[in-house]
Structures are given as C-alpha cells and as structure tokens.
Scaffold this motif. Structure first.
Motif, PDB file in Angstrom:
ATOM      1  N   ALA A 159     -63.435 -25.306  22.722  1.00 52.06           N
ATOM      2  CA  ALA A 159     -64.801 -25.808  22.598  1.00 52.06           C
ATOM      3  C   ALA A 159     -65.072 -26.905  23.616  1.00 52.06           C
ATOM      4  O   ALA A 159     -66.170 -26.974  24.198  1.00 52.06           O
ATOM      5  CB  ALA A 159     -65.039 -26.327  21.182  1.00 52.06           C
ATOM      6  N   GLY A 160     -64.089 -27.796  23.841  1.00 50.05           N
ATOM      7  CA  GLY A 160     -64.266 -28.843  24.841  1.00 50.05           C
ATOM      8  C   GLY A 160     -64.488 -28.272  26.227  1.00 50.05           C
ATOM      9  O   GLY A 160     -65.364 -28.739  26.976  1.00 50.05           O
ATOM     10  N   TYR A 161     -63.712 -27.264  26.565  1.00 51.63           N
ATOM     11  CA  TYR A 161     -63.866 -26.616  27.876  1.00 51.63           C
ATOM     12  C   TYR A 161     -65.244 -25.959  28.009  1.00 51.63           C
ATOM     13  O   TYR A 161     -65.935 -26.128  29.027  1.00 51.63           O
ATOM     14  CB  TYR A 161     -62.763 -25.577  28.065  1.00 51.63           C
ATOM     15  CG  TYR A 161     -62.957 -24.691  29.269  1.00 51.63           C
ATOM     16  CD1 TYR A 161     -62.630 -25.146  30.548  1.00 51.63           C
ATOM     17  CD2 TYR A 161     -63.495 -23.410  29.139  1.00 51.63           C
ATOM     18  CE1 TYR A 161     -62.830 -24.334  31.666  1.00 51.63           C
ATOM     19  CE2 TYR A 161     -63.695 -22.599  30.240  1.00 51.63           C
ATOM     20  CZ  TYR A 161     -63.359 -23.063  31.511  1.00 51.63           C
ATOM     21  OH  TYR A 161     -63.564 -22.265  32.607  1.00 51.63           O
TER      22      TYR A 161
ATOM     23  N   LYS B 124     -65.262 -33.820  32.978  1.00 53.55           N
ATOM     24  CA  LYS B 124     -64.345 -33.336  31.935  1.00 53.55           C
ATOM     25  C   LYS B 124     -64.437 -34.207  30.678  1.00 53.55           C
ATOM     26  O   LYS B 124     -63.460 -34.376  29.963  1.00 53.55           O
ATOM     27  CB  LYS B 124     -62.910 -33.304  32.453  1.00 53.55           C
ATOM     28  CG  LYS B 124     -62.694 -32.306  33.584  1.00 53.55           C
ATOM     29  CD  LYS B 124     -61.232 -32.225  33.987  1.00 53.55           C
ATOM     30  CE  LYS B 124     -61.027 -31.191  35.075  1.00 53.55           C
ATOM     31  NZ  LYS B 124     -59.596 -31.082  35.469  1.00 53.55           N
ATOM     32  N   ARG B 125     -65.609 -34.720  30.427  1.00 56.50           N
ATOM     33  CA  ARG B 125     -65.761 -35.657  29.323  1.00 56.50           C
ATOM     34  C   ARG B 125     -65.547 -34.983  27.964  1.00 56.50           C
ATOM     35  O   ARG B 125     -64.912 -35.544  27.085  1.00 56.50           O
ATOM     36  CB  ARG B 125     -67.145 -36.301  29.389  1.00 56.50           C
ATOM     37  CG  ARG B 125     -67.234 -37.622  28.652  1.00 56.50           C
ATOM     38  CD  ARG B 125     -68.318 -38.476  29.253  1.00 56.50           C
ATOM     39  NE  ARG B 125     -69.636 -37.873  29.173  1.00 56.50           N
ATOM     40  CZ  ARG B 125     -70.637 -38.140  30.008  1.00 56.50           C
ATOM     41  NH1 ARG B 125     -70.465 -38.992  31.008  1.00 56.50           N
ATOM     42  NH2 ARG B 125     -71.819 -37.568  29.866  1.00 56.50           N
ATOM     43  N   ALA B 126     -66.079 -33.773  27.770  1.00 54.66           N
ATOM     44  CA  ALA B 126     -65.903 -33.081  26.496  1.00 54.66           C
ATOM     45  C   ALA B 126     -64.443 -32.698  26.287  1.00 54.66           C
ATOM     46  O   ALA B 126     -63.932 -32.746  25.158  1.00 54.66           O
ATOM     47  CB  ALA B 126     -66.794 -31.848  26.423  1.00 54.66           C
ATOM     48  N   GLN B 127     -63.771 -32.323  27.367  1.00 54.39           N
ATOM     49  CA  GLN B 127     -62.354 -31.975  27.250  1.00 54.39           C
ATOM     50  C   GLN B 127     -61.511 -33.214  26.933  1.00 54.39           C
ATOM     51  O   GLN B 127     -60.532 -33.139  26.187  1.00 54.39           O
ATOM     52  CB  GLN B 127     -61.868 -31.323  28.541  1.00 54.39           C
ATOM     53  CG  GLN B 127     -62.521 -29.960  28.794  1.00 54.39           C
ATOM     54  CD  GLN B 127     -62.197 -29.418  30.171  1.00 54.39           C
ATOM     55  OE1 GLN B 127     -61.085 -28.954  30.428  1.00 54.39           O
ATOM     56  NE2 GLN B 127     -63.174 -29.458  31.078  1.00 54.39           N
ATOM     57  N   ALA B 128     -61.885 -34.353  27.502  1.00 55.85           N
ATOM     58  CA  ALA B 128     -61.166 -35.588  27.195  1.00 55.85           C
ATOM     59  C   ALA B 128     -61.461 -36.052  25.772  1.00 55.85           C
ATOM     60  O   ALA B 128     -60.571 -36.499  25.043  1.00 55.85           O
ATOM     61  CB  ALA B 128     -61.556 -36.680  28.191  1.00 55.85           C
TER      62      ALA B 128
ATOM     63  N   PHE C 136     -70.707 -25.070  30.011  1.00 54.60           N
ATOM     64  CA  PHE C 136     -72.045 -24.547  29.714  1.00 54.60           C
ATOM     65  C   PHE C 136     -72.995 -25.584  29.129  1.00 54.60           C
ATOM     66  O   PHE C 136     -74.180 -25.311  28.963  1.00 54.60           O
ATOM     67  CB  PHE C 136     -71.939 -23.364  28.738  1.00 54.60           C
ATOM     68  CG  PHE C 136     -71.154 -22.205  29.269  1.00 54.60           C
ATOM     69  CD1 PHE C 136     -71.673 -21.404  30.278  1.00 54.60           C
ATOM     70  CD2 PHE C 136     -69.888 -21.927  28.780  1.00 54.60           C
ATOM     71  CE1 PHE C 136     -70.952 -20.326  30.769  1.00 54.60           C
ATOM     72  CE2 PHE C 136     -69.154 -20.853  29.270  1.00 54.60           C
ATOM     73  CZ  PHE C 136     -69.684 -20.056  30.274  1.00 54.60           C
ATOM     74  N   GLY C 137     -72.506 -26.766  28.811  1.00 55.45           N
ATOM     75  CA  GLY C 137     -73.336 -27.790  28.193  1.00 55.45           C
ATOM     76  C   GLY C 137     -73.117 -27.843  26.695  1.00 55.45           C
ATOM     77  O   GLY C 137     -72.828 -26.830  26.058  1.00 55.45           O
ATOM     78  N   ARG C 138     -73.273 -29.056  26.133  1.00 52.86           N
ATOM     79  CA  ARG C 138     -73.015 -29.237  24.702  1.00 52.86           C
ATOM     80  C   ARG C 138     -74.010 -28.468  23.846  1.00 52.86           C
ATOM     81  O   ARG C 138     -73.651 -27.788  22.880  1.00 52.86           O
ATOM     82  CB  ARG C 138     -73.103 -30.720  24.316  1.00 52.86           C
ATOM     83  CG  ARG C 138     -71.960 -31.586  24.853  1.00 52.86           C
ATOM     84  CD  ARG C 138     -72.067 -31.821  26.328  1.00 52.86           C
ATOM     85  NE  ARG C 138     -71.315 -32.977  26.769  1.00 52.86           N
ATOM     86  CZ  ARG C 138     -70.318 -32.915  27.648  1.00 52.86           C
ATOM     87  NH1 ARG C 138     -69.915 -31.745  28.127  1.00 52.86           N
ATOM     88  NH2 ARG C 138     -69.735 -34.026  28.047  1.00 52.86           N
TER      89      ARG C 138
ATOM     90  N   SER D 129     -67.410 -35.146  19.606  1.00 51.77           N
ATOM     91  CA  SER D 129     -66.951 -36.468  20.033  1.00 51.77           C
ATOM     92  C   SER D 129     -67.447 -36.815  21.433  1.00 51.77           C
ATOM     93  O   SER D 129     -67.353 -37.966  21.855  1.00 51.77           O
ATOM     94  CB  SER D 129     -65.426 -36.541  19.996  1.00 51.77           C
ATOM     95  OG  SER D 129     -64.855 -35.484  20.733  1.00 51.77           O
ATOM     96  N   ALA D 130     -67.969 -35.845  22.150  1.00 51.17           N
ATOM     97  CA  ALA D 130     -68.651 -36.124  23.410  1.00 51.17           C
ATOM     98  C   ALA D 130     -70.159 -36.199  23.193  1.00 51.17           C
ATOM     99  O   ALA D 130     -70.825 -37.118  23.665  1.00 51.17           O
ATOM    100  CB  ALA D 130     -68.340 -35.039  24.444  1.00 51.17           C
TER     101      ALA D 130
END
Length: 480
Positions: A335-337, A169-173, A342-344, A401-402
C-alpha cells in the motif's frame, strides 16, 4: 528524482546534495534506527491494546462482570474495551500539544510509558470476586490510560517516519509504524495461543461451566495475566531505542525559526477544522474493518450458539487469525508503494470500494447455515473471509500514516493528525464491536456487513471531498 520532488520532501536548507535525508546527513542517525524507533513503539502499543481485546472476549466477562446472561457480560466487557477509544482523542490533544510544542521524541517516550504502565497494572488487578465493584472500575480506569497512551503514540510515530523520509518515498517510509499493528497483533495473539495451549485452556468449555468451577481453571487464575505483565519488558526495550534517536528535522527547523504556536489545539481547530473532519471520516472504514476482523469476529466465532456465536474452539480460531494477519502485514508495504506511485487519494478510494463490496458479502461468508458451527464450522471458508478482510485492511491502513499528517502544517501536525485519527477511533472502532454484537443478537450476521458498508460510504464521501497530498511539502510553517 526531479528537483520538484526533492523540494516537496525537504525544502530549502533541509535538502542534502546527495539526495539523502537529513536524518542521514545532518543528524547522524541511521535510517534503520528511525525505522526501528517508529516500528517498535507502535508494535508495543498495539500489543498492549490487543491483549486487552483478546482478554475482553475470553476472560474478562467471567472475572470482572457478574451476570446470569453470557451475552450481557460480553456486552459489558466490550463497553470497557470501548473506554480506551473515548480516551484516545484526549491523548491526542495532550500528547499532540507536547509534540507540537516540545518535540516528537520526548512526547513519544511519554506516550509509551503511559500505556505500558497501565497494561502492567491490568495484569496485577484483583477480580470482582476479590474486591467487588472496584475491580471493573479499576479495569476501566487502566483501560482509559491505555487509550491516552495510544492516542499520543500513533501520530508521533507517523511523524517520526514521514518527517525524515526520502523524496518521493514518504508513504513507503511512513508505513513502518503501520506495521506495528499486525506485528503487535501477532505477538499478542501468538502469546495468548501459546499460553492457552500450555494451560489447556478451552474457552467454550469455560463458558459452559458454572462460575465457581471456571474460577478454578489455572489460566483464569493467573495464566491470563502473563501477557500483561510481560509488556513492561517490551516497554523497556522501546524506551532504549527511542532515547537514542534525535528530533525530526522538520520540527527542528520550525523550532529554530520560532514558528511553533502557543496553543496548537486552538490553532488547528481555527485554521484546519475542515481537515480534522475529513481526516476523521477518511479513517472511519479502516477502523470499522479492523475491529470487525479482530475483536468482533473472535467473539462471534468462539461465542456460544445461544448468544448468537459459532461456538468454535478458541485456540484453533487464534491460529486462523494469526495466519490472516500475515496478509495484513504483507499488504501494508504494498500500500505504501502504491500510494507513492498513484497518490494517496486514488489508492484509498479504490480500496474503500473493495471494502464496500466485502461488506455486502458478510451474510454469504458468515451465516451459520452456510459456514456451520462448532466442530462443523467450515474452516476454509472462515480463513478465506479473514484473509480477504485483512488484505483490504493492509491496503487501507498502509497509506494513512502519510496521508493524515500531510493534511496539516508543521506546527500543528502532531495535534491535528492525532485528533483526526483518534476521534475516528470512537466512531469507527469503539462502537463497532458493541454494535456488531448487538446486530448479530437481534438481527443477523449480514447486518454487521451492512454496518461496514455504511462506514465505508462515509469514508468514500470524505475521500472525494479531500485533496491529494502526495506532492505537498511537509515543511509548512503557517496553518491553513
């Protein structure tokens, strides 16, 4: 959650048996405090940045630049606006060095103070009619200091959020500091809207007055200063929150293992120069889109028809912008989810394709013959344009930011991600309002959209050449 995903997020000793982050289990800092510390700092930083952007369009051309040509005054004001973007890479180097050597927490405090004090001093600055040429010079210096602070802020906030994230959950964080951009915008423009209403400030009427008459308006005398002076209160709140957090576990482990490098700047350029270049251009369309949808569109909408604008009411347009920014805020967590699911890279490529299509449509949305001008402007068409643009902005800004920090190793991550993010600000943001104003004055508003397409194509190429990072461990001791 698979063990591979766990290892990706917090390898080895950084893992906890219950799947909690180290921030929860080892450092004793609640996740909500980390979220607040990363969010409130960027909110304050972007608030400071936006109040300058708003004043640069509506106030500073009159108070700090003497010229017979309204268009030339606006261009001069936009040039000082761009000074901060020149400073941002320098701030990334300065605070990045400290962040990779001393730690994320201490550096974040320094970045916040740098920008907050500079913003406060802008609010106390005499005008060109009081101290002459020193006024625009000092304004440019303080604007430069704002850029230094923001140059160090974003990377630290992104690392604070991502280096304490839960597995998978790095992008969501990491999206929490990204929300500081729309939140800061809402605070800045909401406050300006309240003040403009309270002072009965009419930007179009002020621009039509002679200078002597305009300088008698209470908002021009002291009302515009209030948002700048109030920033010091917000900085105090931000400091209180940030001083109550701990160092991130990823950096703490690198420090305990003596894996920090002597010169992070030299190390990152030696071993990760490719990532710096790719990261810079990955951010390009994001920056271009945002400053077209905020700074430039405001100047275009409220500018006089003689200067190529739509002559729409300043207060009414701020309402439209605040409404549209809600779409920005709403789509950042989405977008974070999506970036985690699906990948950045795939998610950003899809969004960038949408930005390209949007750029081609500028002439349809914004041509004066289509949308109208002054009281005849088609408000529904304008709000639709703003909301589409801000939706795309949320989708492209949310994962950054991720994605950018994941490109770099632990011991140069603050420096590397900060340089990429802030060099991109020169190419995609500092030049954009100036170039867009020039294009409207000399060609047409459709040309502004083609400029956005150009930036987005460069971003797409960079994304194609970049690697997916969602499965990459944040704990990587060696650069390269």
């Amino acid at each position: 959650m698979s063990s591979a995903a766990d290892a990706d997020q917090n390898p080895g000793p950084l893992e906890s048996s219950g799947g909690d982050t180290v921030a929860d289990s080892q450092l004793g800092v609640p996740r909500r405090r980390i979220i607040l510390a990363s969010l409130i700092g960027t909110t304050i930083e972007f608030y400071d940045f936006y109040i300058y952007a708003t004043a640069a369009v509506s106030v500073f051309p009159i108070l700090f630049f003497i010229t017979e040509d309204d268009g030339a005054a606006l261009l001069a004001s936009m040039a000082t606006f761009g000074a901060a973007f020149v400073a941002r890479p320098l701030g990334a180097v300065l605070f990045g060095h400290l962040g990779d050597k001393v730690g994320r927490k201490t550096t974040l405090v320094g970045a916040l103070l740098t920008m907050g004090i500079a913003t406060f001093l802008i609010g106390a600055l005499p005008t060109i009619y009081q101290i002459g040429i020193w006024a625009p010079l000092m304004l440019t210096v303080f604007r430069f200091c704002q850029g230094l602070g923001l140059g160090g802020e974003w990377s630290g906030a992104a690392l604070l959020a991502s280096e304490t994230a839960k597995p998978g959950k790095r992008a969501q964080a990491a999206m929490w500091p990204q929300l500081g951009a729309p939140f800061g915008f809402i605070l800045a423009n909401g406050l300006f809207l309240i003040l403009a209403t309270a002072f009965a400030f009419d930007s179009a009427a002020i621009q039509a007055m002679d200078v002597g008459e305009a300088l008698q308006d209470p908002f021009m005398v002291w009302g515009w200063r209030i948002p700048f002076l109030l920033s010091i209160v917000m900085v105090a709140v931000g400091l209180y929150v940030r001083l109550r957090i701990e160092e991130t576990p990823v950096f703490a482990k690198a420090k305990s293992n003596n894996e920090r490098v002597k010169t992070p700047l030299g190390e990152v350029f030696k071993k990760n120069w490719r990532e710096i270049i790719l990261g810079t251009f990955v951010m390009l369309a994001t920056y271009g889109l945002f400053y077209l949808m905020t700074t430039w569109i405001l100047s275009y909408a409220i500018g006089s028809e003689q200067a190529g604008g739509l002559a729409y009411d300043y207060q009414d347009f701020l309402v439209l912008q605040v409404i549209s920014i809600l779409f920005f805020a709403a789509f950042v967590p989405i977008a974070g989810y999506l970036a985690d699911k699906f990948g950045r890279r795939r998610m950003l490529m899809t969004t960038t394709a949408g930005i390209i299509v949007f750029g081609f449509s500028f002439g349809v949305w914004l041509n004066p013959d289509s949308i109208g001008a002054g009281d005849e402007m088609n408000v529904g068409q304008m709000i639709a344009f703003l909301c589409v643009g801000m939706t795309l902005m949320g989708l492209t800004f949310g994962p950054m930011s991720a994605y950018l920090p994941e490109m770099f190793p632990t011991n140069t991550r603050y420096t590397g991600s900060g340089i990429a993010y802030n060099v991109s600000s020169i190419l995609g943001a500092a030049l954009t309002p100036f170039v867009a104003t020039f294009l409207v004055q000399n060609f047409s508003v459709g040309a502004v959209g083609f400029y956005l397409v150009f930036l987005a194509v460069l971003t797409m190429i960079s994304l194609i050449l970049s690697a997916e990072t969602s499965k990459k461990s944040l704990y990587t001791a060696a650069a390269g």
